[in-house]
Design an enzyme around this catalytic site. Structure first.
Site, PDB file in Angstrom:
ATOM      1  N   SER A  17      59.670  37.596  55.024  1.00 22.90           N
ATOM      2  CA  SER A  17      59.552  39.033  55.263  1.00 22.90           C
ATOM      3  C   SER A  17      60.271  39.506  56.533  1.00 22.90           C
ATOM      4  O   SER A  17      60.899  40.567  56.510  1.00 22.90           O
ATOM      5  CB  SER A  17      58.075  39.435  55.307  1.00 22.90           C
ATOM      6  OG  SER A  17      57.524  39.302  54.014  1.00 22.90           O
ATOM      7  N   LYS A  66      44.382  39.383  52.169  1.00 19.83           N
ATOM      8  CA  LYS A  66      44.536  40.675  51.484  1.00 19.83           C
ATOM      9  C   LYS A  66      43.193  41.338  51.145  1.00 19.83           C
ATOM     10  O   LYS A  66      43.097  42.561  51.133  1.00 19.83           O
ATOM     11  CB  LYS A  66      45.365  40.503  50.207  1.00 19.83           C
ATOM     12  CG  LYS A  66      46.825  40.171  50.507  1.00 19.83           C
ATOM     13  CD  LYS A  66      47.640  40.041  49.244  1.00 19.83           C
ATOM     14  CE  LYS A  66      49.026  39.511  49.592  1.00 19.83           C
ATOM     15  NZ  LYS A  66      49.904  39.395  48.421  1.00 19.83           N
ATOM     16  N   ASN A  87      48.163  44.839  50.814  1.00 15.08           N
ATOM     17  CA  ASN A  87      49.234  44.060  51.456  1.00 15.08           C
ATOM     18  C   ASN A  87      50.035  44.875  52.468  1.00 15.08           C
ATOM     19  O   ASN A  87      50.920  44.345  53.128  1.00 15.08           O
ATOM     20  CB  ASN A  87      50.181  43.460  50.401  1.00 15.08           C
ATOM     21  CG  ASN A  87      51.164  44.483  49.866  1.00 15.08           C
ATOM     22  OD1 ASN A  87      50.894  45.685  49.868  1.00 15.08           O
ATOM     23  ND2 ASN A  87      52.304  44.017  49.397  1.00 15.08           N
ATOM     24  N   ASP A 102      52.397  45.102  45.870  1.00 18.12           N
ATOM     25  CA  ASP A 102      52.766  43.892  45.105  1.00 18.12           C
ATOM     26  C   ASP A 102      53.050  44.196  43.637  1.00 18.12           C
ATOM     27  O   ASP A 102      54.028  43.719  43.072  1.00 18.12           O
ATOM     28  CB  ASP A 102      51.639  42.850  45.168  1.00 18.12           C
ATOM     29  CG  ASP A 102      51.578  42.150  46.518  1.00 18.12           C
ATOM     30  OD1 ASP A 102      52.618  42.076  47.200  1.00 18.12           O
ATOM     31  OD2 ASP A 102      50.484  41.683  46.874  1.00 18.12           O
ATOM     32  N   GLY A 129      43.216  34.826  40.394  1.00 15.78           N
ATOM     33  CA  GLY A 129      42.920  34.947  41.819  1.00 15.78           C
ATOM     34  C   GLY A 129      43.530  36.213  42.389  1.00 15.78           C
ATOM     35  O   GLY A 129      43.801  37.171  41.657  1.00 15.78           O
ATOM     36  N   GLY A 130      43.758  36.219  43.684  1.00 15.29           N
ATOM     37  CA  GLY A 130      44.268  37.410  44.357  1.00 15.29           C
ATOM     38  C   GLY A 130      45.630  37.839  43.857  1.00 15.29           C
ATOM     39  O   GLY A 130      45.894  39.034  43.682  1.00 15.29           O
TER      40      GLY A 130
HETATM   41  P1  ATR Z   1      45.947  33.505  45.002  1.00 11.30           P
HETATM   42  O1  ATR Z   1      45.557  34.537  46.011  1.00 11.30           O
HETATM   43  O2  ATR Z   1      47.293  32.858  45.275  1.00 11.30           O
HETATM   44  O3  ATR Z   1      45.850  33.997  43.604  1.00 11.30           O
HETATM   45  P2  ATR Z   1      43.470  32.068  44.628  1.00 11.30           P
HETATM   46  O4  ATR Z   1      42.670  33.300  44.707  1.00 11.30           O
HETATM   47  O5  ATR Z   1      42.991  30.814  45.277  1.00 11.30           O
HETATM   48  O6  ATR Z   1      44.929  32.275  45.207  1.00 11.30           O
HETATM   49  O7  ATR Z   1      43.728  31.783  43.068  1.00 11.30           O
HETATM   50  C1  ATR Z   1      44.444  30.656  42.633  1.00 11.30           C
HETATM   51  C2  ATR Z   1      44.636  30.756  41.115  1.00 11.30           C
HETATM   52  O8  ATR Z   1      45.426  29.661  40.653  1.00 11.30           O
HETATM   53  C3  ATR Z   1      43.334  30.679  40.344  1.00 11.30           C
HETATM   54  O9  ATR Z   1      43.462  31.489  39.185  1.00 11.30           O
HETATM   55  C4  ATR Z   1      43.260  29.193  39.981  1.00 11.30           C
HETATM   56  O10 ATR Z   1      42.479  28.922  38.839  1.00 11.30           O
HETATM   57  P3  ATR Z   1      40.859  28.792  38.983  1.00 11.30           P
HETATM   58  O11 ATR Z   1      40.345  30.178  39.207  1.00 11.30           O
HETATM   59  O12 ATR Z   1      40.410  28.256  37.675  1.00 11.30           O
HETATM   60  O13 ATR Z   1      40.633  27.877  40.139  1.00 11.30           O
HETATM   61  C5  ATR Z   1      44.709  28.921  39.677  1.00 11.30           C
HETATM   62  N1  ATR Z   1      45.103  27.521  39.784  1.00 11.30           N
HETATM   63  C6  ATR Z   1      45.307  26.790  40.905  1.00 11.30           C
HETATM   64  N2  ATR Z   1      45.741  25.550  40.613  1.00 11.30           N
HETATM   65  C7  ATR Z   1      45.830  25.485  39.259  1.00 11.30           C
HETATM   66  C8  ATR Z   1      46.230  24.464  38.340  1.00 11.30           C
HETATM   67  N3  ATR Z   1      46.640  23.269  38.743  1.00 11.30           N
HETATM   68  N4  ATR Z   1      46.192  24.753  37.008  1.00 11.30           N
HETATM   69  C9  ATR Z   1      45.780  25.977  36.578  1.00 11.30           C
HETATM   70  N5  ATR Z   1      45.406  26.978  37.409  1.00 11.30           N
HETATM   71  C10 ATR Z   1      45.421  26.746  38.732  1.00 11.30           C
END
Ligand code: ATR
Length: 268
Positions: A17, A66, A87, A102, A129-130
């Site tokens: 950024s 965030k 963000n 985003d 996730g986020g």
């Molecule tokens: P972010 O803000 O980057 O979204 P996060 O809130 O920790 O980070 O979310 C990570 C996401 O990646 C989640 O949807 C997670 O799935 P779970 O909710 O079931 O944990 C997903 N994720 C991470 N590693 C993964 C993997 N190896 N295979 C499938 N999904 C994965």
């Protein structure tokens, strides 16, 4: 005096950024600085207070802050309210104003840069996730039907529940994806960070499909899978990063930078 901005995250040293905003500032002749600041994990609010005290005019917020940023705001834009995550912050008249660029960044990259219209397309969003929460409303609002797949199905269901009644957003388990086909598959999981691939079946891509990984800076297992599976376009998230930055820049400076030369330079 030079106007000051920053991006706050943890970790943050890898962030592109500062380079992107410096290039925007040069291009549009704005007198501003933009630096990367690492906040302690338990000290985000204090970091924001320090920036305000020192006269910064705004900042970007990235992983993992965030949601905290969302809670700190005195005023929110709709996009932030939909995503429940922020963000981009503006410090003005003693208030913290927040929005989320985003989703618009992803849309601009897909529709403007990659030339793919989202209206009436079938999209599969991987992750809940986020990162996923920030883009599900914009995808829906652009006219795409959205399926959300996640390992933890409850999280996907929570996101899908926001669209109850509209009938075009569904939560799916990975095992349910066999036999389904999509115009667009977006990887919003963090699986690429650990070199992993979500458990995806063969045959997910319709002819002409786009595979989009919101991560950037490396070829992820998802991108390799998509190439092997015959996705027509495979893209990383660098364009989204540049486009969300352009939206933030516009909010701060009232000038819209041209993103293409910046994207070309970063891709070199
Ligand atoms: P972010 O803000 O980057 O979204 P996060 O809130 O920790 O980070 O979310 C990570 C996401 O990646 C989640 O949807 C997670 O799935 P779970 O909710 O079931 O944990 C997903 N994720 C991470 N590693 C993964 C993997 N190896 N295979 C499938 N999904 C994965």
């Amino acid at each position: 005096m030079t106007d000051r901005y920053a991006v706050i995250g943890n970790p943050i040293s890898h962030s592109k950024s500062p380079l992107i905003h410096t290039l925007f500032a040069q291009q549009t002749g704005q007198d501003m600085s933009y630096e990367a600041i690492e906040s302690p994990l338990d000290g985000f609010a204090a970091t924001i207070q320090r920036l305000r005290d020192e006269g910064y005019l705004g900042c970007n917020v990235t992983v993992p802050f965030k949601f905290e940023a969302y809670k700190l705001c005195n005023r929110l834009g709709n996009r932030a309210r939909d995503a429940k995550a922020v963000n981009t912050l503006v410090f003005r008249d003693g208030e913290i104003l927040g929005t989320n660029t985003d989703g618009a960044g992803l849309l601009a990259d897909i529709e403007k840069n990659l030339g793919i219209k989202l209206m009436w397309k079938d999209a599969l969003l991987l992750g809940a996730g986020g990162a996923a929460a920030g883009v599900v409303w914009p995808l829906f609002n652009a006219g795409a039907g959205v399926d959300i797949a996640n390992r933890t199905i409850e999280k996907a269901q929570l996101l899908a529940d926001e669209f109850k009644g509209s009938g075009t957003v569904y939560a799916r388990r990975y095992e349910e994806l066999a036999g389904r086909k999509y115009d667009l598959v977006i990887n919003a999981t963090s699986s690429g960070l650990s070199g992993e691939l979500p458990p995806l079946p063969d045959g997910l891509f319709k002819p002409g499909a786009l595979a989009y990984d919101m991560m950037y800076g490396r070829e992820t297992p998802f991108m390799a899978y998509a190439r092997k599976q015959g996705a027509e376009i495979v893209s990383d998230g660098l364009g989204m990063l540049v486009e969300q930055a352009a939206d933030a820049f516009y909010l701060w400076r009232n000038v819209r930078p041209d993103t293409q030369p910046v994207l070309d330079l970063l891709r070199k």
